[in-house]
Design a protein around this motif. Structure first.
Motif, PDB file in Angstrom:
ATOM      1  N   UNK A 126      38.005  45.288  42.915  1.00  0.00           N
ATOM      2  CA  UNK A 126      39.310  44.649  43.036  1.00  0.00           C
ATOM      3  C   UNK A 126      39.194  43.287  43.720  1.00  0.00           C
ATOM      4  N   UNK A 127      38.383  43.191  44.754  1.00  0.00           N
ATOM      5  CA  UNK A 127      38.197  41.921  45.454  1.00  0.00           C
ATOM      6  C   UNK A 127      37.516  40.887  44.561  1.00  0.00           C
ATOM      7  N   UNK A 128      36.685  41.345  43.663  1.00  0.00           N
ATOM      8  CA  UNK A 128      35.922  40.447  42.789  1.00  0.00           C
ATOM      9  C   UNK A 128      36.699  40.058  41.539  1.00  0.00           C
ATOM     10  N   UNK A 129      37.712  40.830  41.178  1.00  0.00           N
ATOM     11  CA  UNK A 129      38.441  40.598  39.933  1.00  0.00           C
ATOM     12  C   UNK A 129      39.383  39.405  40.056  1.00  0.00           C
ATOM     13  N   UNK A 130      39.572  38.693  38.916  1.00  0.00           N
ATOM     14  CA  UNK A 130      40.484  37.549  38.863  1.00  0.00           C
ATOM     15  C   UNK A 130      41.855  37.913  38.309  1.00  0.00           C
ATOM     16  N   UNK A 131      42.095  39.162  38.008  1.00  0.00           N
ATOM     17  CA  UNK A 131      43.361  39.565  37.421  1.00  0.00           C
ATOM     18  C   UNK A 131      44.492  39.458  38.444  1.00  0.00           C
ATOM     19  N   UNK A 132      45.660  39.140  37.945  1.00  0.00           N
ATOM     20  CA  UNK A 132      46.807  38.937  38.814  1.00  0.00           C
ATOM     21  C   UNK A 132      47.182  40.202  39.572  1.00  0.00           C
ATOM     22  N   UNK A 133      47.019  41.353  38.955  1.00  0.00           N
ATOM     23  CA  UNK A 133      47.426  42.593  39.614  1.00  0.00           C
ATOM     24  C   UNK A 133      46.559  42.930  40.823  1.00  0.00           C
TER      25      UNK A 133
ATOM     26  N   UNK B 285      45.394  29.590  39.339  1.00  0.00           N
ATOM     27  CA  UNK B 285      45.174  30.906  38.722  1.00  0.00           C
ATOM     28  C   UNK B 285      45.703  30.836  37.286  1.00  0.00           C
ATOM     29  N   UNK B 286      44.788  30.853  36.323  1.00  0.00           N
ATOM     30  CA  UNK B 286      45.145  30.677  34.925  1.00  0.00           C
ATOM     31  C   UNK B 286      45.003  31.976  34.147  1.00  0.00           C
ATOM     32  N   UNK B 287      45.900  32.130  33.175  1.00  0.00           N
ATOM     33  CA  UNK B 287      45.788  33.224  32.208  1.00  0.00           C
ATOM     34  C   UNK B 287      45.616  32.602  30.820  1.00  0.00           C
ATOM     35  N   UNK B 288      44.582  32.999  30.126  1.00  0.00           N
ATOM     36  CA  UNK B 288      44.277  32.506  28.782  1.00  0.00           C
ATOM     37  C   UNK B 288      44.559  33.627  27.799  1.00  0.00           C
TER      38      UNK B 288
ATOM     39  N   UNK C 260      36.597  36.846  26.825  1.00  0.00           N
ATOM     40  CA  UNK C 260      35.907  36.735  28.114  1.00  0.00           C
ATOM     41  C   UNK C 260      35.764  35.273  28.503  1.00  0.00           C
ATOM     42  N   UNK C 261      36.174  34.941  29.738  1.00  0.00           N
ATOM     43  CA  UNK C 261      35.982  33.607  30.298  1.00  0.00           C
ATOM     44  C   UNK C 261      34.693  33.594  31.108  1.00  0.00           C
TER      45      UNK C 261
ATOM     46  N   UNK D  83      42.475  36.894  29.261  1.00  0.00           N
ATOM     47  CA  UNK D  83      41.562  36.877  30.392  1.00  0.00           C
ATOM     48  C   UNK D  83      42.113  35.897  31.417  1.00  0.00           C
ATOM     49  N   UNK D  84      41.705  36.049  32.667  1.00  0.00           N
ATOM     50  CA  UNK D  84      42.210  35.219  33.747  1.00  0.00           C
ATOM     51  C   UNK D  84      41.042  34.660  34.553  1.00  0.00           C
TER      52      UNK D  84
END
Length: 416
Positions: free
Chosen positions: A184-191, A313-316, A88-89, A329-330
């Motif tokens: 979905x609007x709140x999520x940081x995931x790329x999808x 937009x980072x993916x860890x 979790x970030x 996490x993103x």
């Protein structure tokens, strides 16, 4: 075991322990005799490095008089990722002016109190490219509004032609028809990038200490969580839109750490541009990161500095070998207040510098002029006062008649 004097010791084993799949675990057995009729058997299983699987261990009592109806026990052991484990970030590490992040209710409702923390993304936004603003490399489109899409902007180049509208806004006529929920609007995931509307603001050329946590949810329907020490994990970071490390700088102070502990995995996996690809360091790094990046970082010491503008937009990802889980996490951030581009910024800075220098010189010269002017007036007044004090009587003016009379006297004396 009951104290039964009729039992004659035979010297044969009374307990047999069988390991189902010894390739998954290392097996170690310890036996302790607590008393004459009490024996303790301790079995230690150690999971082999980076191997997932299922195994079993069976305990069987042989030829033993026991009041227990069951004399055989089998345990099923699984070496795999628990569903409850997650990386979790914490977004609070990106916020300078606030300690708490924005809840989903305020994010969707555009609360005024949280407006200063968020940046509204432009419609059909694509992150900047190192090639040009009009040549987007990324296939991700943020805050999609199908009714305002320009085909020229999206489909001119082969990079952008790879991504027509897919996902939540596919075959939709307007934004309200997109199947985007508040989550979905709140999520940081790329999808969910199509649904993303706002992101947190961060400052240009400011170093942020990133915070991560390893959580274990005890129950999926509650918020009861246990946090694990993150310092023993290694992670690697990548920008999902292709923005390279020329516009951001990540560091974990590994040089200081590796000066004292060079044999650590973090230090042995360090490679630079001069390291051959078949070296041990390159092989270890390729294993830890699956060949996706050039570095791994200490998860508890990672900091990042943004040197570019726009959306990041980072993916860890957790490095391979530290868990059975492929944990990721993103997070997203929008950089504001960048400096002016060259040469505009340079011209403005030089102009301002010369102007300030000229103003300072003018002020200095004015002060000097006032100082010496004041001193001259003081000297003049002093001289005038001295002259007035020692003034002599005014002499009569010599006229031409006086000169003639004087010449006649002198001439008569010369003649005599």
């Amino acid at each position: 075991m009951k104290n039964d004097n009729s039992i004659i010791p035979t010297g044969n084993s009374m307990v047999s322990i069988t390991m189902g799949n010894p390739q998954i675990f290392k097996f170690e057995l310890n036996e302790y005799r607590a008393s004459k009729f009490v024996h303790l058997v301790q079995v230690v299983l150690t999971a082999r490095y980076n191997i997932k699987g299922v195994s079993s261990i069976s305990f069987n009592l042989k030829s033993v008089r026991s009041p227990c109806s069951v004399t055989s026990y089998t345990l099923l052991i699984v070496a795999d990722c628990p569903i409850s484990k997650q990386l979790h970030f914490e977004y609070s590490s990106l916020l300078i002016t606030a300690k708490e992040t924005v809840p989903v209710q305020d994010y969707v409702s555009s609360n005024v109190s949280t407006y200063e923390l968020l940046q509204e993304l432009p419609r059909n936004y694509r992150p900047p490219s190192s090639m040009a603003v009009a040549i987007p490399i990324s296939g991700n489109v943020y805050n999609v509004h199908p009714q305002t899409i320009s085909d020229e902007r999206f489909m001119t180049y082969s990079y952008s032609a790879k991504r027509r509208l897919k996902g939540f806004c596919d075959n939709k006529l307007n934004r309200t028809s997109c199947s985007c929920t508040s989550a979905h609007k709140f999520s940081s995931l790329e999808k969910y990038s199509d649904c993303r509307e706002k992101v947190y603001k961060v400052l240009y050329d400011y170093t942020y200490k990133l915070n991560f946590s390893m959580l274990h949810n005890k129950m999926h329907y509650t918020h009861n969580e246990d946090s694990e020490d993150i310092s023993k994990y290694l992670i690697y970071i990548e920008e999902v839109n292709g923005r390279d490390d020329t516009v951001y700088f990540a560091s974990d102070n590994a040089d200081t750490f590796c000066s004292t502990k060079p044999n650590q995995v973090l230090c042995r996996s360090r490679v630079d541009e001069h390291t051959p690809p078949d070296s041990e360091s390159a092989k270890l790094l390729n294993f830890l990161t699956s060949g996706k990046t050039k570095r791994v970082f200490n998860a508890s010491q990672l900091s990042i500095k943004f040197l570019g503008m726009g959306l990041f937009h980072f993916r860890v990802t957790l490095a391979t070998g530290y868990s059975f889980c492929s944990l990721q996490d993103e997070f997203q951030a929008y950089v504001i207040n960048p400096p002016l581009p060259f040469p505009t910024g340079t011209i403005i800075r030089l102009t301002v510098s010369f102007s300030m220098g000229a103003v300072m010189v003018a002020i200095y010269m004015r002060l000097i002029f006032k100082k010496y002017n004041k001193e001259d007036k003081n000297v003049e007044s002093n001289v005038q006062s001295v002259n007035n004090h020692h003034r002599r009587p005014r002499m009569s003016i010599v006229t031409e008649e006086d000169m003639k009379a004087l010449r006649s006297k002198l001439r008569s004396s010369f003649q005599a």
